[in-house]
Design an enzyme around this catalytic site. Structure first.
Site, PDB file in Angstrom:
ATOM      1  N   HIS A 280       0.812  -1.214   0.000  1.00 47.13           N
ATOM      2  CA  HIS A 280       0.000   0.000   0.000  1.00 47.13           C
ATOM      3  C   HIS A 280       0.851   1.273   0.000  1.00 47.13           C
ATOM      4  O   HIS A 280       1.899   1.343   0.625  1.00 47.13           O
ATOM      5  CB  HIS A 280      -0.926   0.014   1.224  1.00 47.13           C
ATOM      6  CG  HIS A 280      -0.197  -0.072   2.526  1.00 47.13           C
ATOM      7  ND1 HIS A 280       0.275   1.038   3.192  1.00 47.13           N
ATOM      8  CD2 HIS A 280       0.153  -1.141   3.294  1.00 47.13           C
ATOM      9  CE1 HIS A 280       0.874   0.661   4.312  1.00 47.13           C
ATOM     10  NE2 HIS A 280       0.809  -0.658   4.401  1.00 47.13           N
ATOM     11  N   ASP A 281       0.387   2.241  -0.771  1.00 45.28           N
ATOM     12  CA  ASP A 281       0.935   3.600  -0.784  1.00 45.28           C
ATOM     13  C   ASP A 281       2.344   3.700  -1.365  1.00 45.28           C
ATOM     14  O   ASP A 281       2.997   4.732  -1.208  1.00 45.28           O
ATOM     15  CB  ASP A 281       0.919   4.209   0.633  1.00 45.28           C
ATOM     16  CG  ASP A 281      -0.453   4.170   1.265  1.00 45.28           C
ATOM     17  OD1 ASP A 281      -1.370   4.806   0.714  1.00 45.28           O
ATOM     18  OD2 ASP A 281      -0.625   3.491   2.297  1.00 45.28           O
TER      19      ASP A 281
ATOM     20  N   GLY B 112       5.049  -0.997   2.763  1.00 47.50           N
ATOM     21  CA  GLY B 112       4.222   0.171   2.513  1.00 47.50           C
ATOM     22  C   GLY B 112       5.014   1.459   2.414  1.00 47.50           C
ATOM     23  O   GLY B 112       6.067   1.610   3.042  1.00 47.50           O
TER      24      GLY B 112
END
Length: 261
Positions: A124-125, A142
């Site tokens: 994520h991200d 992340g």
């Protein structure tokens, strides 16, 4: 769905998905209702593309890839976060690319012309720019940022929030827990610098004066015995006449974990 798209009858494309011109979708693939796929992209069999995911043009996604799925952050509560992928990327078998989190800006972003080999994980991200290569089983935690032309060797792992500068080459099996400045070659557990990625720069057309300037900055950072604060004025002075050195200045503005040593 564009009338020129070719969707195998055994694929599932949920109502609401936007499928562009000349897209090909293979059998047993599942496309969620909030997915958008740009023209010329090929999605092979047994792929799952889910969530609020936008994929650009002329990408090729191989079997068993999972894109836009729920991330592995325990704080995630089902918010409509996104994955955005650019153009001409090759996403090989069993690659996973997870949606962003609200805390991390809400989007996992991939640029153009990247190659993600078998079993790569992008959490994520993450923000991956352009023309990067992630070899088999490379893993990004992340919020990792990879600038242009980064190569990550197979079986490597990169810690949360690490920034990897442009034209970096990370050798296979590297465990990267701190930021890696532009143009550096690094390897190991934990990864350590081993000089400038000269061969990569030659392939990309860097001339000798530019490579000489990059070498000088590398020596300032790693061999002068000075702190970054002490060498920064010298780096800024070189950057005033050599544009390639500006990558260092941009990198240090974004670096939060300290650099590999």
């Amino acid at each position: 769905m564009h009338p020129t798209a070719k969707v195998h009858p055994q694929a599932i494309v949920e109502e609401g998905a936007k499928i562009g011109e000349n897209v090909v979708i293979g059998p047993f693939t599942i496309i969620g209702k909030d997915v958008e796929i740009g023209k010329g992209t090929i999605v092979h069999s047994h792929v799952v593309i889910n969530g609020h995911t936008r994929i650009g043009e002329d990408n090729e996604i191989y079997q068993f890839a999972s894109i836009g799925e729920v991330n592995q952050d325990l704080k995630y509560q089902g918010e409509p976060t996104r994955v955005v992928i650019g153009n001409r990327n090759r996403i090989r078998e069993s690659v996973t690319i997870h949606r962003g989190t609200v805390q991390g800006g809400g989007v996992t972003k991939i640029g153009d012309d990247n190659l993600f080999m078998i079993n790569v994980h992008i959490a994520h991200d993450c923000v991956i720019k352009n023309r990067c290569i992630l070899a088999n089983n490379a893993t990004l935690a992340g919020h990792v940022e990879l600038d242009d032309f980064v190569i990550v060797g197979g079986m490597s792992a990169i810690h949360q929030f690490v920034v990897v500068g442009a034209h970096v080459m990370l050798g296979g099996g590297s465990m990267v827990s701190q930021d890696v400045p532009p143009y550096v070659m690094a390897q190991g557990n934990h990864a350590q610098p081993f000089g400038v990625n000269i061969e990569g720069l030659k392939r990309r057309g860097f001339d000798k004066p530019t490579m000489h300037a990059i070498r000088n900055v590398y020596k300032m950072i790693y061999r002068s015995g000075k702190t970054l604060d002490e060498v920064m004025p010298e780096i800024e002075q070189i950057a005033a006449t050599e544009s390639a050195i500006s990558f260092f200045l941009d990198f240090f503005k974004r670096s939060t974990r300290g650099i590999i040593r």
